[in-house]
Design a protein around this motif. Structure first.
Motif, short mmCIF file in Angstrom:
data_model
loop_
_atom_site.label_atom_id
_atom_site.label_comp_id
_atom_site.label_asym_id
_atom_site.label_seq_id
_atom_site.Cartn_x
_atom_site.Cartn_y
_atom_site.Cartn_z
N ASN A 120 0.82 -1.19 0.00
CA ASN A 120 0.00 0.00 0.00
C ASN A 120 0.87 1.25 0.00
OD1 ASN A 120 -1.67 2.20 1.69
ND2 ASN A 120 -3.06 0.89 0.52
N LEU A 148 -2.57 0.15 -8.44
CA LEU A 148 -3.88 -0.45 -8.56
C LEU A 148 -4.70 -0.22 -7.30
CD1 LEU A 148 -3.81 -4.12 -7.66
CD2 LEU A 148 -1.63 -3.00 -8.09
N ILE A 149 -5.98 -0.35 -7.44
CA ILE A 149 -6.90 -0.32 -6.31
C ILE A 149 -7.38 -1.76 -6.13
CG2 ILE A 149 -9.10 0.55 -5.40
CD1 ILE A 149 -7.04 2.77 -5.68
N MET A 150 -7.20 -2.31 -4.95
CA MET A 150 -7.67 -3.66 -4.69
C MET A 150 -9.14 -3.60 -4.30
SD MET A 150 -4.61 -5.66 -2.86
CE MET A 150 -3.01 -5.82 -3.62
N LYS A 151 -9.95 -4.32 -5.04
CA LYS A 151 -11.40 -4.26 -4.89
C LYS A 151 -11.83 -4.45 -3.43
CE LYS A 151 -15.58 -6.50 -6.57
NZ LYS A 151 -16.10 -7.60 -7.37
N GLU A 152 -11.31 -5.46 -2.78
CA GLU A 152 -11.72 -5.75 -1.41
C GLU A 152 -11.10 -4.81 -0.37
OE1 GLU A 152 -8.04 -8.02 -2.40
OE2 GLU A 152 -9.94 -7.69 -3.42
N ARG A 153 -10.16 -3.97 -0.81
CA ARG A 153 -9.52 -3.01 0.10
C ARG A 153 -9.47 -1.62 -0.53
NH1 ARG A 153 -4.13 -6.06 1.52
NH2 ARG A 153 -4.60 -7.37 -0.26
N SER A 154 -10.49 -1.27 -1.28
CA SER A 154 -10.50 -0.01 -2.02
C SER A 154 -10.43 1.21 -1.10
CB SER A 154 -11.73 0.08 -2.92
OG SER A 154 -12.91 0.02 -2.15
N LYS A 155 -10.93 1.09 0.12
CA LYS A 155 -10.90 2.23 1.04
C LYS A 155 -9.47 2.62 1.44
CE LYS A 155 -11.52 -0.48 5.27
NZ LYS A 155 -12.41 -0.79 6.38
N GLY A 157 -7.02 3.06 -0.70
CA GLY A 157 -6.35 3.78 -1.78
C GLY A 157 -5.45 2.88 -2.60
N LYS A 158 -4.48 3.50 -3.24
CA LYS A 158 -3.68 2.76 -4.22
C LYS A 158 -2.64 1.84 -3.56
CE LYS A 158 -0.21 6.32 -4.92
NZ LYS A 158 0.45 7.22 -5.85
#
Length: 150
Positions: free
Chosen positions: A111, A132-139, A141-142
């Motif tokens: 992160n 990238l933004i991880m779908k399951e951890r989008s909050k 950030g990149k």
């Protein structure tokens, strides 16, 4: 030289203790990378069963998941016990993997808030190759993918 051994099923509790310690370190250092559900016991158990988790260091107080696929070596969930953090064990672990792998590239994704890991990877001549933004951890950030070609 530091000790190194493959984790076994008997090590699950020790690894989960390392996970809890790593999560505490991340919270203390404002690193937003893992959630209360990630990594979890199911993920760690699967990694152990597949022979992917390696212990390192004095008293086996650090571990990393190493996935070699085709010509790429992925490092995931590198953890060092807080009591020995900052003593160079993470760097040793990365150097050891680089020495041992037959892959032509080693890859780590972290992160953008994980400054200690970013500093270590930069110091070890890894280059950022993707964000990238991880779908399951989008909050959070990149996330940044670093690679080192061997």
């Amino acid at each position: 030289m530091e000790r190194r051994r493959r984790a076994s099923g008997e090590d699950l509790d020790s690894i989960m203790d390392l996970v809890r310690d790593a999560k505490r370190q991340m919270i203390q250092n404002n690193v937003y990378q893992w959630t209360k559900d990630y990594p979890n016991e199911q993920i760690v158990r699967s990694d152990i069963e597949n022979g992917l988790v390696w212990f390192y260091g004095p008293g086996l107080k650090a571990c990393v998941t190493i996935i070699e696929h085709a010509d790429k070596c992925l490092l995931k969930r590198l953890m060092v016990r807080s009591s020995i953090s900052g003593e160079g064990l993470a760097r040793y672990m990365i150097d050891d993997v680089i020495t041992r792998t037959r892959a032509s590239v080693v890859e780590v994704t972290t992160n953008h808030t994980n400054r200690p890991m970013i500093h270590l990877l930069t110091r070890e001549h890894f280059n950022p190759v993707n964000e990238l933004i991880m779908k399951e951890r989008s909050k959070f950030g990149k996330f940044i993918t670093f690679q080192k070609y061997l």
